[in-house]
Design a protein around this motif. Sequence first.
Motif, PDB file in Angstrom:
ATOM      1  N   ALA A 170       0.833  -1.202   0.000  1.00 33.57           N
ATOM      2  CA  ALA A 170       0.000   0.000   0.000  1.00 33.57           C
ATOM      3  C   ALA A 170       0.866   1.250   0.000  1.00 33.57           C
ATOM      4  N   GLY A 171       1.894   1.248  -0.848  1.00 32.64           N
ATOM      5  CA  GLY A 171       2.723   2.440  -0.972  1.00 32.64           C
ATOM      6  C   GLY A 171       1.952   3.606  -1.560  1.00 32.64           C
ATOM      7  N   THR A 172       1.013   3.306  -2.444  1.00 33.20           N
ATOM      8  CA  THR A 172       0.129   4.301  -3.051  1.00 33.20           C
ATOM      9  C   THR A 172      -1.285   3.764  -2.993  1.00 33.20           C
ATOM     10  N   LEU A 173      -2.228   4.580  -2.546  1.00 32.92           N
ATOM     11  CA  LEU A 173      -3.628   4.151  -2.557  1.00 32.92           C
ATOM     12  C   LEU A 173      -4.482   5.118  -3.371  1.00 32.92           C
ATOM     13  N   VAL A 174      -4.839   6.269  -2.819  1.00 31.08           N
ATOM     14  CA  VAL A 174      -5.790   7.152  -3.510  1.00 31.08           C
ATOM     15  C   VAL A 174      -5.291   7.590  -4.886  1.00 31.08           C
ATOM     16  N   PRO A 175      -4.042   8.041  -5.068  1.00 35.51           N
ATOM     17  CA  PRO A 175      -3.607   8.396  -6.428  1.00 35.51           C
ATOM     18  C   PRO A 175      -3.694   7.219  -7.399  1.00 35.51           C
ATOM     19  N   GLY A 176      -3.366   6.032  -6.933  1.00 34.58           N
ATOM     20  CA  GLY A 176      -3.454   4.857  -7.790  1.00 34.58           C
ATOM     21  C   GLY A 176      -4.881   4.478  -8.111  1.00 34.58           C
ATOM     22  N   ILE A 177      -5.769   4.606  -7.128  1.00 30.22           N
ATOM     23  CA  ILE A 177      -7.185   4.326  -7.363  1.00 30.22           C
ATOM     24  C   ILE A 177      -7.740   5.303  -8.389  1.00 30.22           C
ATOM     25  N   ARG A 178      -7.402   6.569  -8.251  1.00 30.08           N
ATOM     26  CA  ARG A 178      -7.875   7.573  -9.211  1.00 30.08           C
ATOM     27  C   ARG A 178      -7.358   7.271 -10.618  1.00 30.08           C
ATOM     28  N   ALA A 179      -6.086   6.887 -10.720  1.00 28.76           N
ATOM     29  CA  ALA A 179      -5.524   6.548 -12.027  1.00 28.76           C
ATOM     30  C   ALA A 179      -6.235   5.341 -12.626  1.00 28.76           C
ATOM     31  N   ALA A 180      -6.553   4.364 -11.790  1.00 27.03           N
ATOM     32  CA  ALA A 180      -7.225   3.166 -12.284  1.00 27.03           C
ATOM     33  C   ALA A 180      -8.641   3.469 -12.755  1.00 27.03           C
TER      34      ALA A 180
END
Length: 322
Positions: free
Chosen positions: A58-68
């Motif tokens: 979980a190094g990245t969560l919200v930015p990665g979710i938004r990108a996905a």
Amino acid sequence: MRHSAVAALACAAPLSADAASRAFDVVPLGVEGGVVEGSTSAWFIARRGQEQGLACDAGTLVPGIRAAIAKGGFPTGTRPSDVLHRRIGAYLITHPHLDHVAGLVMVSPDDSPKPIFALPDVNAALAADYFNWSAWPNMGDRGRPPLLGRYHYQDLTPGAPPVPVEQSGLTVTAFPLSHSGALSTAFLIRAGEEALLCMGDTGPDAVEHSARLTSLWQAVAPLVRAGHLRAIIIETSYPDPRKDAELFGHLTPSWLKRELARLGDLVGEPAKMAGLPVVIGHIKPSVDGGPQNVEAIKRQLSEGDGPPVRYIIAEQGRSLAF
């Protein structure tokens, strides 16, 4: 025995296998190995067709979710809070380095309650070094009081029988890895008979003076032989050439090929390795933002000899199915 290098190598894209034969949905939330923030290691993994899954690191969560969401990795109309609060039902943390836990720490005040599965030493480090009322409020159920209890630490015993991850239809088994003197983890995630291996940072056994990768390959070789290992998610941090003394517990394309060749030797049937998806993450990006390291690693994986696996360079937010 060594074979021609690569059956195919591509940037992340949905695989062409018949949808009915797939067992896992994977959305890379973060695919880089530090240096810059916003795409450090995190993978959403779910049983095929199941809404709730887990995050491996979980190094990245919200930015990665938004990108996905922007790239169609989650269904149209999905909100980031839907993924964070409902789809991610648990965390598997390979090791407590910042580029693997920063998203978890940052989002914790706005997260939903869920368990953190990890080896005991990893959970102990999360409680002592992050959720300690100094670095961050104690969102866990151990450590310095008051305990806010947002997260429940669930310790895993190395190599023990699979542990269910509630409401996901998945189970998990942990295997220790060596990471330049630090403890890291490989998680064998199962959906019935089918399995996927999500690996944290690791150096090669020969450099780490370890047998942990050997033990892992011995454990998963029967799954490869039986056709039940659907994919391996593994790091390749640096392009070649790089001195062994400067690997810092990581892999290069040449070392990755050597380790996968050792797995192939244990499998004993070259045809069983053919086309096995090997998903590459944790590539160290350039500070200047150029694609040099990604392009070099992609080229080097496609060159020379090695097991006939299918290398896939993961792209943040671009979904995969295995």
